[in-house]
Every structure is written in structure tokens, then in C-alpha cells.
Design an enzyme around this catalytic site. Structure first.
Site, PDB file in Angstrom:
ATOM      1  N   PRO A 143      -4.949  -0.036  -8.702  1.00 14.02           N
ATOM      2  CA  PRO A 143      -4.643   0.815  -7.550  1.00 14.02           C
ATOM      3  C   PRO A 143      -4.962   2.290  -7.814  1.00 14.02           C
ATOM      4  O   PRO A 143      -5.028   3.087  -6.885  1.00 14.02           O
ATOM      5  CB  PRO A 143      -3.137   0.630  -7.328  1.00 14.02           C
ATOM      6  CG  PRO A 143      -2.689  -0.438  -8.258  1.00 14.02           C
ATOM      7  CD  PRO A 143      -3.751  -0.678  -9.258  1.00 14.02           C
ATOM      8  N   GLU A 203       2.379  -5.729 -16.114  1.00 10.93           N
ATOM      9  CA  GLU A 203       2.504  -4.324 -15.694  1.00 10.93           C
ATOM     10  C   GLU A 203       1.196  -3.554 -15.880  1.00 10.93           C
ATOM     11  O   GLU A 203       1.110  -2.370 -15.538  1.00 10.93           O
ATOM     12  CB  GLU A 203       3.630  -3.624 -16.463  1.00 10.93           C
ATOM     13  CG  GLU A 203       5.006  -4.291 -16.325  1.00 10.93           C
ATOM     14  CD  GLU A 203       5.390  -4.580 -14.884  1.00 10.93           C
ATOM     15  OE1 GLU A 203       5.382  -3.649 -14.065  1.00 10.93           O
ATOM     16  OE2 GLU A 203       5.683  -5.759 -14.578  1.00 10.93           O
ATOM     17  N   ARG A 242     -22.822 -11.038  -0.784  1.00  9.96           N
ATOM     18  CA  ARG A 242     -23.424 -11.096   0.548  1.00  9.96           C
ATOM     19  C   ARG A 242     -24.463 -10.000   0.772  1.00  9.96           C
ATOM     20  O   ARG A 242     -25.190 -10.025   1.759  1.00  9.96           O
ATOM     21  CB  ARG A 242     -22.362 -11.123   1.635  1.00  9.96           C
ATOM     22  CG  ARG A 242     -21.388  -9.981   1.600  1.00  9.96           C
ATOM     23  CD  ARG A 242     -20.170 -10.273   2.448  1.00  9.96           C
ATOM     24  NE  ARG A 242     -20.542 -10.810   3.761  1.00  9.96           N
ATOM     25  CZ  ARG A 242     -21.245 -10.136   4.667  1.00  9.96           C
ATOM     26  NH1 ARG A 242     -21.633  -8.916   4.401  1.00  9.96           N
ATOM     27  NH2 ARG A 242     -21.531 -10.682   5.825  1.00  9.96           N
ATOM     28  N   ASP A 277     -23.938  -5.635   9.887  1.00  7.78           N
ATOM     29  CA  ASP A 277     -22.503  -5.549   9.661  1.00  7.78           C
ATOM     30  C   ASP A 277     -21.980  -4.129   9.797  1.00  7.78           C
ATOM     31  O   ASP A 277     -22.726  -3.174   9.685  1.00  7.78           O
ATOM     32  CB  ASP A 277     -22.164  -6.037   8.246  1.00  7.78           C
ATOM     33  CG  ASP A 277     -22.190  -7.547   8.126  1.00  7.78           C
ATOM     34  OD1 ASP A 277     -21.922  -8.211   9.144  1.00  7.78           O
ATOM     35  OD2 ASP A 277     -22.477  -8.040   7.029  1.00  7.78           O
TER      36      ASP A 277
HETATM   37  C1  4H3 Z   1      -6.084  -3.816  -8.246  1.00  8.87           C
HETATM   38  C2  4H3 Z   1      -5.302  -4.423  -9.211  1.00  8.87           C
HETATM   39  C3  4H3 Z   1      -4.143  -3.491  -6.924  1.00  8.87           C
HETATM   40  C4  4H3 Z   1      -5.504  -3.348  -7.094  1.00  8.87           C
HETATM   41  C5  4H3 Z   1      -3.922  -4.525  -9.000  1.00  8.87           C
HETATM   42  C6  4H3 Z   1      -6.323  -2.667  -6.042  1.00  8.87           C
HETATM   43  C7  4H3 Z   1      -2.159  -5.874 -11.948  1.00  8.87           C
HETATM   44  C8  4H3 Z   1      -3.635  -3.967 -11.988  1.00  8.87           C
HETATM   45  C9  4H3 Z   1      -1.657  -4.870 -12.955  1.00  8.87           C
HETATM   46  C10 4H3 Z   1      -3.351  -5.259 -11.281  1.00  8.87           C
HETATM   47  C11 4H3 Z   1      -2.823  -3.988 -13.251  1.00  8.87           C
HETATM   48  C12 4H3 Z   1      -0.481  -4.095 -12.483  1.00  8.87           C
HETATM   49  N1  4H3 Z   1      -3.405  -4.065  -7.847  1.00  8.87           N
HETATM   50  N2  4H3 Z   1      -5.689  -2.001  -5.074  1.00  8.87           N
HETATM   51  N3  4H3 Z   1      -3.068  -5.060  -9.905  1.00  8.87           N
HETATM   52  O1  4H3 Z   1      -7.529  -2.741  -6.097  1.00  8.87           O
HETATM   53  O2  4H3 Z   1      -3.600  -4.540 -14.281  1.00  8.87           O
HETATM   54  O3  4H3 Z   1      -0.704  -3.388 -11.315  1.00  8.87           O
END
Ligand code: 4H3
Length: 233
Positions: free
Chosen positions: A92, A118, A156, A171
Site C-alpha cells: 500500500p 505484517e 491483456r 479500453d
Molecule cells: C499490496 C499489498 C495492499 C497492496 C498489500 C496494494 C501484505 C503487503 C503485507 C501485503 C505486506 C502487509 N496490501 N494496495 N498487502 O497494492 O507485505 O500489508
């Protein structure tokens, strides 16, 4: 988890066709690697508790580093300095994935690193990861679904991977429609639940249809994604 990607639909077909030599899309070669297969203890341990305390577990650096080394060796040979692959960690905190980023990634070899628990020991990220990508501002329990979204979107874009190679150019976000959203689409019947198909689509006038679709793309973009107008990306 990745069978959802490899065993279904046009993407699944493109990924398995890619494994056969001499196919139009044989430049697609997708492979899933499990870090547990690169552990040395009998419990195949890939996680451990975080220093400093706190809830949950972290992925250890060593099994992931060993896995990445095995991928590089498999692809390029043990001492091959010509093989280049970018390591991308899905998280994230990463750069937001978009159609432009994917288009550029299409010409590269990519190792998508999927975390669990985590997250991953920071030293592995510091040592091995070239880029961090996010598919949106939300947290998943593992990186796999994010990785599958990326691979689906990439596949794709590969010429010949879809049945209709034209459709990808039409697209949403595609260059051919200047990064705008797609126009509305209609199929049979001509009347559904008291609603008719826009008359121009039945007219057979291809110029008029093209113009209508362009207008509808602009309208949809202005209403739903005004941020896309007047800006590249
Ligand atoms: C990517 C991975 C959200 C995204 C994710 C996204 C699990 C990342 C772990 C994994 C870490 C803890 N969440 N938004 N989660 O692309 O390795 O967050």
C-alpha cells in the site's frame, strides 16, 4: 491462489499459450515461486516475530533472497550478467499502478514480490527491491491479489494475447482514446426494460458512431473522472 489467474479466461489462456514455444505470445512466461520451497529447516519457516515487539509476524529476509536468487538463476543461468529483472514489491506504500506504468513495464522482466503477515523484513526490501507498487489505497492480507491484478492488466496489453487484439486499444485509459474513459456499450435486445439502444448505434453510419462514442467518452470522463481531463496521467 494463482490458479485463479492461470486457469481462467483469456488471461489464463494467454499464460498457458505463453509456455509453448513458437506461439505468437510465447514472450509471456509467467511462473509462481513459493519461498517455502527455499527454506532449509524441516518446518519450512518463512516468518518470525518482529524485533521491538508488536502483533503478528514478518517475512524473513533469507528465504525471500534465496527465492529471488533462484529465479535469477532459472531465468538467466548462474553467472549470467545479461539477465535483467526488476524486483517489484506490492504494498500500500507503493507508487500507484496505472495504465501508463503498465505499458512501460511490458518490455521488462519483473519479479513481483508478495508479502504476507505484517510485511517483510526491511533489510530484504532495502537489498533486493527496485520499486514498490500499489494497486490502490487499501490493505490486502497478502500481496498476491495485487500481483494478479498487475499480471492480468499486463497480459491483456501483450499483442495477440486477447482474442480481439483491437479491443485493448479501445479500453478506458488507452492511448487511442487519449487516456479517457470508455464509452457506453449496448447489445441485444434493442429494447430492454423500456430502454432503447441509442439510435445512432443502429444507423450503420460509422462516422456518426465514432463521433458519438468520442462524445460519450468525454462526457463519462468529465462526470466520473474529471481529474483525467487536461492532464497526462
Ligand atoms: C499490496 C499489498 C495492499 C497492496 C498489500 C496494494 C501484505 C503487503 C503485507 C501485503 C505486506 C502487509 N496490501 N494496495 N498487502 O497494492 O507485505 O500489508
Amino acid at each position: 491462489m494463482f490458479f485463479a489467474l492461470t486457469e481462467h479466461g483469456v488471461v489464463g489462456r494467454a499464460l498457458s499459450a505463453g509456455k509453448l514455444p513458437g506461439r505468437a505470445n510465447s514472450n509471456i512466461d509467467f511462473r509462481v515461486w513459493n519461498p517455502r520451497d527455499f527454506t532449509e529447516d524441516k518446518h519450512k519457516t518463512v516468518d518470525d516475530r518482529p524485533y521491538g515487539g508488536g502483533p503478528g509476524m514478518l517475512m524473513m529476509a533469507k528465504p525471500l533472497a534465496t527465492t529471488i536468487a533462484a529465479i535469477r538463476e532459472f531465468r538467466g543461468g548462474f553467472d549470467n550478467n545479461n539477465y535483467r529483472a526488476k524486483v517489484v514489491y506490492l504494498s500500500p506504500q507503493g507508487r500507484k499502478v496505472n495504465q501508463t506504468l503498465l505499458g512501460a513495464a511490458l518490455s521488462e522482466n519483473i519479479i513481483l514480490l508478495c508479502g504476507r503477515y505484517e510485511g517483510v523484513d526491511q533489510r530484504l526490501l532495502d537489498a533486493e527491491v527496485d520499486e514498490e507498487w500499489s494497486i490502490g489505497d487499501y490493505v490486502l492480507s497478502g500481496g498476491e491479489i495485487a500481483a494478479m491484478a498487475v499480471v492480468d492488466a499486463l497480459v491483456r496489453l501483450v499483442p495477440g494475447s486477447l482474442g480481439n487484439s483491437e479491443s485493448v486499444n479501445q479500453d478506458s485509459f488507452s492511448e487511442q482514446i487519449d487516456g479517457l474513459l470508455d464509452c457506453p456499450h449496448y447489445t441485444r435486445p434493442e429494447e430492454y426494460s423500456g430502454m432503447a439502444v441509442p439510435e445512432v448505434l443502429l444507423s450503420g453510419d460509422h462516422g456518426a458512431i465514432e463521433q458519438w462514442r468520442r462524445e460519450q467518452s468525454l462526457i463519462a470522463t468529465e462526470i466520473k473522472r474529471p481529474d483525467l481531463l487536461n492532464k497526462k496521467d
